[in-house]
Design an enzyme around this catalytic site. Structure first.
Site, mmCIF file in Angstrom:
data_model
loop_
_atom_site.group_PDB
_atom_site.id
_atom_site.type_symbol
_atom_site.label_atom_id
_atom_site.label_comp_id
_atom_site.label_asym_id
_atom_site.label_seq_id
_atom_site.Cartn_x
_atom_site.Cartn_y
_atom_site.Cartn_z
ATOM 1 N N HIS A 161 -5.795 3.500 -1.032
ATOM 2 C CA HIS A 161 -7.392 3.952 -1.112
ATOM 3 C C HIS A 161 -7.270 5.616 -1.302
ATOM 4 O O HIS A 161 -7.222 6.362 -0.367
ATOM 5 C CB HIS A 161 -6.856 3.462 0.460
ATOM 6 C CG HIS A 161 -8.044 3.390 0.941
ATOM 7 N ND1 HIS A 161 -8.011 2.374 2.470
ATOM 8 C CD2 HIS A 161 -9.330 4.317 1.474
ATOM 9 C CE1 HIS A 161 -9.374 3.209 3.131
ATOM 10 N NE2 HIS A 161 -9.722 3.586 2.606
ATOM 11 N N GLY A 209 1.105 -1.081 4.387
ATOM 12 C CA GLY A 209 1.496 -0.097 3.713
ATOM 13 C C GLY A 209 2.432 0.981 4.820
ATOM 14 O O GLY A 209 3.275 1.570 5.093
ATOM 15 N N ASN A 251 0.848 -1.108 -0.016
ATOM 16 C CA ASN A 251 0.328 0.006 -0.698
ATOM 17 C C ASN A 251 0.765 0.986 0.078
ATOM 18 O O ASN A 251 1.794 1.483 1.106
ATOM 19 C CB ASN A 251 -0.849 0.044 1.390
ATOM 20 C CG ASN A 251 -1.781 0.714 1.330
ATOM 21 O OD1 ASN A 251 -1.257 1.800 0.764
ATOM 22 N ND2 ASN A 251 -3.321 0.481 1.848
ATOM 23 N N ARG A 294 4.709 18.384 1.415
ATOM 24 C CA ARG A 294 5.121 19.665 0.645
ATOM 25 C C ARG A 294 5.267 20.062 -0.799
ATOM 26 O O ARG A 294 6.034 21.088 -1.399
ATOM 27 C CB ARG A 294 7.156 19.103 0.107
ATOM 28 C CG ARG A 294 7.627 18.856 1.433
ATOM 29 C CD ARG A 294 8.005 20.000 1.252
ATOM 30 N NE ARG A 294 8.944 21.160 2.890
ATOM 31 C CZ ARG A 294 10.360 21.161 3.801
ATOM 32 N NH1 ARG A 294 10.966 20.788 1.476
ATOM 33 N NH2 ARG A 294 10.702 20.562 4.033
ATOM 34 N N GLU A 313 -8.839 0.115 -2.582
ATOM 35 C CA GLU A 313 -9.674 0.345 -1.595
ATOM 36 C C GLU A 313 -10.399 1.685 -1.138
ATOM 37 O O GLU A 313 -10.233 2.720 -1.904
ATOM 38 C CB GLU A 313 -9.279 0.066 -0.292
ATOM 39 C CG GLU A 313 -8.042 -1.340 0.396
ATOM 40 C CD GLU A 313 -7.578 -0.749 1.376
ATOM 41 O OE1 GLU A 313 -6.142 -1.557 1.839
ATOM 42 O OE2 GLU A 313 -6.852 0.687 1.663
ATOM 43 N N ARG A 365 -9.807 8.747 -1.248
ATOM 44 C CA ARG A 365 -10.407 8.978 -0.646
ATOM 45 C C ARG A 365 -10.907 10.387 -0.891
ATOM 46 O O ARG A 365 -9.606 11.351 -1.871
ATOM 47 C CB ARG A 365 -9.679 9.595 1.111
ATOM 48 C CG ARG A 365 -9.359 8.454 1.644
ATOM 49 C CD ARG A 365 -9.547 8.754 3.121
ATOM 50 N NE ARG A 365 -9.680 7.452 4.137
ATOM 51 C CZ ARG A 365 -9.054 6.165 4.284
ATOM 52 N NH1 ARG A 365 -7.811 6.465 4.035
ATOM 53 N NH2 ARG A 365 -9.487 5.370 5.113
ATOM 54 N N THR A 374 -8.275 6.297 9.643
ATOM 55 C CA THR A 374 -7.883 5.854 8.922
ATOM 56 C C THR A 374 -8.919 4.073 8.925
ATOM 57 O O THR A 374 -9.901 4.457 9.279
ATOM 58 C CB THR A 374 -6.032 4.415 9.334
ATOM 59 O OG1 THR A 374 -5.748 3.252 8.219
ATOM 60 C CG2 THR A 374 -6.716 4.203 10.174
ATOM 61 N N HIS A 396 -3.872 11.896 0.792
ATOM 62 C CA HIS A 396 -2.895 11.050 0.243
ATOM 63 C C HIS A 396 -2.591 10.769 -0.732
ATOM 64 O O HIS A 396 -2.518 11.563 -1.815
ATOM 65 C CB HIS A 396 -2.881 9.743 1.164
ATOM 66 C CG HIS A 396 -3.837 9.000 2.050
ATOM 67 N ND1 HIS A 396 -4.818 8.524 1.156
ATOM 68 C CD2 HIS A 396 -4.134 9.123 3.196
ATOM 69 C CE1 HIS A 396 -5.825 8.475 1.818
ATOM 70 N NE2 HIS A 396 -5.459 8.793 3.351
ATOM 71 N N HIS A 441 -4.209 -4.260 7.665
ATOM 72 C CA HIS A 441 -4.327 -3.186 8.733
ATOM 73 C C HIS A 441 -3.252 -3.477 9.851
ATOM 74 O O HIS A 441 -3.614 -4.609 10.984
ATOM 75 C CB HIS A 441 -5.535 -3.190 9.631
ATOM 76 C CG HIS A 441 -5.478 -1.650 9.470
ATOM 77 N ND1 HIS A 441 -5.481 -0.636 9.963
ATOM 78 C CD2 HIS A 441 -6.263 -0.234 8.725
ATOM 79 C CE1 HIS A 441 -5.721 0.632 9.740
ATOM 80 N NE2 HIS A 441 -6.245 0.697 9.122
ATOM 81 N N ASP A 442 -2.553 -2.712 9.944
ATOM 82 C CA ASP A 442 -1.196 -3.237 10.725
ATOM 83 C C ASP A 442 -0.340 -4.224 11.720
ATOM 84 O O ASP A 442 0.788 -4.031 12.024
ATOM 85 C CB ASP A 442 -2.018 -2.771 12.619
ATOM 86 C CG ASP A 442 -2.133 -1.656 12.421
ATOM 87 O OD1 ASP A 442 -1.547 -0.709 13.046
ATOM 88 O OD2 ASP A 442 -3.709 -1.399 13.629
#
Ligand code: PXP
Length: 241
Positions: free
Chosen positions: A44, A216, A8, A19, A71, A46, A102, A51, A193-194
């Site tokens: 992912h 990710g 990810n 930046r 996703e 949004r 998240t 991001h 996830h994690d």
């Protein structure tokens, strides 16, 4: 069975956006990640584009030679339109709220069965494999099997948290139960996830039929110390049989 590592790259977009400009270049990062051994690339997007941007997703499609997984929240029409335009190999439906930092929960597949059925058929008709994000609850997996989805993605945040506090033996049980339910129902199995370099191997050892993980945050953090290529290779090693 080999488990694919989908990297990810959202976090690289967060760094770039902090930046302005195009450093790091997420398209180059995707090309490099594949060269370094990634079996897929996940993004992912949004609607606030904080991001990965929709334009990144279109540009990434042109360079992904492995598997592209997008996703997101299918309640956003712009997300649905983007996925149908880009036609990734897989779409993972996540019940996000607007502005959520998240993903923090899976679908209630019983309550939202008819909505999911409808959305899933839209994507499947476009030739896109569908996975839906669920908590490690056999009932939610059973519900998922009635929606027409191809796969479920088990939400591994509670696994990671319990693993870190030394409770891996008890927490893995519910993941194995949910994963068995998916297998019985003929569903493919993803997880994410994690997940990190510490907890990944044990997860794979207990659920060897896992099709894919998407990772990710931890992988990109590890890349700061280890380099991107080494980090990807080390994650792949955790998934080796
Ligand atoms: N799967 C889903 C559905 C997610 O939303 C995320 C985070 O974007 C991940 C997997 C990857 O989680 P992490 O960044 O903690 O590896």
């Amino acid at each position: 069975m080999p488990t694919k590592l989908s990297v990810n790259i959202n976090k690289l977009a967060t760094l770039r956006n902090s930046r302005g400009g195009n450093n790091p270049d997420v398209v180059k990062a995707a090309v490099d990640a594949q060269r370094f051994g990634a079996d897929g690339i996940t993004v992912h997007p949004r609607p606030d584009e904080r991001h990965i941007r929709y334009s990144d997703v279109r540009a990434l499609k042109k360079v992904i030679t492995t598997e592209f997984n997008i996703e997101g929240n299918s309640r956003e029409q712009s997300f649905v339109d983007l996925v149908l335009e880009v036609k990734p190999h897989q779409v993972t439906l996540v019940p996000d709220e607007l502005g959520q930092i998240t993903s923090d929960h899976g679908w209630d597949t019983i309550r939202h069965k008819s909505y999911l059925k409808e959305m899933i058929s839209v994507f499947k008709q476009a030739g896109i494999r569908v996975s839906i994000f669920v908590d490690p609850d056999p009932k939610m997996v059973e519900g998922a099997a009635l929606t027409g989805t191809d796969r479920v993605e088990l939400y591994t945040e509670s696994y990671a948290r319990q693993y870190a506090t030394g409770n891996r033996g008890s927490v893995i049980v519910k993941y194995v139960d949910a994963a068995k339910k998916a297998k019985e129902a003929g569903l493919g199995l993803n997880a994410g996830h994690d997940l990190d370099l510490h907890n990944l191997k044990y997860f794979k050892q207990n659920i060897p039929w896992l099709d894919e993980v998407s990772i990710g945050h931890a992988l990109i953090c590890d890349a700061i110390y280890l380099g991107f290529e080494n980090a990807i290779q080390l994650y792949k090693r955790q998934l080796a049989e």
